[in-house]
Write an enzyme that holds these catalytic residues in place. Structure first.
Site, mmCIF file in Angstrom:
data_model
loop_
_atom_site.group_PDB
_atom_site.id
_atom_site.type_symbol
_atom_site.label_atom_id
_atom_site.label_comp_id
_atom_site.label_asym_id
_atom_site.label_seq_id
_atom_site.Cartn_x
_atom_site.Cartn_y
_atom_site.Cartn_z
ATOM 1 N N HIS A 11 0.825 -1.201 0.000
ATOM 2 C CA HIS A 11 0.000 0.000 0.000
ATOM 3 C C HIS A 11 0.866 1.260 0.000
ATOM 4 C CE1 HIS A 11 -2.938 2.827 2.168
ATOM 5 N NE2 HIS A 11 -3.423 2.636 0.958
ATOM 6 N N HIS A 53 -0.829 11.261 -2.053
ATOM 7 C CA HIS A 53 -2.137 10.808 -1.580
ATOM 8 C C HIS A 53 -3.081 11.956 -1.231
ATOM 9 C CE1 HIS A 53 -5.059 9.568 1.503
ATOM 10 N NE2 HIS A 53 -5.146 8.459 0.806
ATOM 11 N N GLU A 113 -3.965 3.910 -8.449
ATOM 12 C CA GLU A 113 -5.197 4.561 -7.996
ATOM 13 C C GLU A 113 -5.217 5.990 -8.516
ATOM 14 O OE1 GLU A 113 -6.133 4.785 -3.742
ATOM 15 O OE2 GLU A 113 -7.642 6.304 -4.241
HETATM 16 O O1 G3P Z 1 -6.421 1.634 -3.213
HETATM 17 C C1 G3P Z 1 -6.555 1.224 -1.887
HETATM 18 C C2 G3P Z 1 -6.391 2.366 -0.937
HETATM 19 O O2 G3P Z 1 -5.198 3.024 -1.230
HETATM 20 C C3 G3P Z 1 -7.539 3.339 -1.012
HETATM 21 O O3 G3P Z 1 -7.476 4.324 -0.028
HETATM 22 O O4 G3P Z 1 -6.996 6.559 0.836
HETATM 23 O O5 G3P Z 1 -5.258 4.780 0.974
HETATM 24 O O6 G3P Z 1 -5.834 5.808 -1.211
HETATM 25 P P1 G3P Z 1 -6.336 5.422 0.139
HETATM 26 MG MG MG Z 2 -4.600 4.604 -2.541
#
Ligand code: G3P
Ligand code: MG
Length: 258
Positions: A11, A53, A113
């Site tokens: 992640h 992010h 993403e």
């Molecule tokens: O893509 C999974 C996760 O990254 C989604 O939430 O806020 O960590 O981008 P966030």
């Molecule tokens: Mg993400």
């Protein structure tokens, strides 16, 4: 369709051990044995795709204010590592091109993403895909995802053969219809909201269920037991060590056969 899906996806790279969404974090995820990484992409003022992010620079860089207030050159002068640990001093905010080059060198799969600054949903999708497409080798695993339906629609229009993951936080009542409309290949859902029943309901649509963010082995075990295909984790190496042989076997790709 998704031909391969690992059980663990790093992640924002390996966020527990390195500053998120940096090249160091991607390297760390590979070092820990991750086969895929997830990173977030947003546009600068001059519409260059970078990995970050938050909507603002404050938490993860030495800058302040909204990301789209700076051009790429200004953003690249910032430090995106020291906030995490002084060992990462000088670590820059990477461009999508830099990240893709490194991911290729490391032989990783990617979940990109699309994370638009509010109001920039379509242009972020368009630029991210226009940047990624010529760089991405045919056959390397790739999943495009977004919470924002317009981003998924752009991906569906511009690069339909690449699988799309529909990200859900508080699912709208019509999530299933939206997933059908955008041709979602996966449902990427918040782990803390899940129960055996909710996972079964998502799986009943025939899609693999991915959950974010899971850093606890017992919770990962429970989610996998409910039929979750893969989890996003800040600690891919630690979770792999703690789960060991339990990670063996294919991630379930469709509805529960029971
Ligand atoms: O893509 C999974 C996760 O990254 C989604 O939430 O806020 O960590 O981008 P966030
Ligand atoms: Mg993400």
């Amino acid at each position: 369709m998704l031909s391969t899906l690992p059980r663990l996806i790093g992640h924002r790279g390996a966020k527990e051990s390195a500053p998120e969404n940096t090249l160091a974090s991607i390297r760390e995820a590979a070092h820990q044995g991750a086969r895929w990484v997830e990173v977030d992409v947003m546009l600068t003022r001059d519409h260059r795709p970078v990995l970050i992010h938050d909507d603002t620079l404050d938490r993860t860089t030495t800058g302040t204010g909204a990301v789209p207030l700076l051009d790429l050159a200004e953003l690249q002068a910032l430090d995106a590592g020291t906030w995490f640990d002084p060992r990462f001093v000088g670590e820059p905010v990477p461009t999508l091109e830099q990240a893709v080059a490194l991911i290729g060198e490391l032989g990783l799969g990617l979940n990109l993403e699309i994370k638009p600054y509010p109001g920039q949903e379509e242009i972020t999708g368009e630029v991210a895909l226009a940047t990624l497409r010529p760089l991405w080798p045919a056959g390397r695993p790739l999943l495009l995802s977004s919470f924002e339906v317009p981003c998924l629609e752009v991906a569906q229009r511009l690069w339909p053969e690449i699988p799309r993951g529909y990200l859900l936080w508080e699912p709208p009542a019509d999530w299933a219809a939206i997933a059908d409309r955008v041709g979602a290949a996966t449902l990427n859902v918040d782990q803390s909201r899940q129960t055996a029943e909710s996972v079964a309901a998502y799986r009943a649509t025939g899609r693999p269920v991915l959950t974010y963010t899971v850093n606890d082995a017992a919770r990962a075990r429970e989610l996998f037991g409910w039929g979750v295909a893969a989890v996003f984790t800040d600690a891919p190496g630690r979770l792999a060590a703690e789960l060991g042989a339990e990670l063996a076997g294919e991630a379930p790709q469709g509805p529960d056969p029971r």
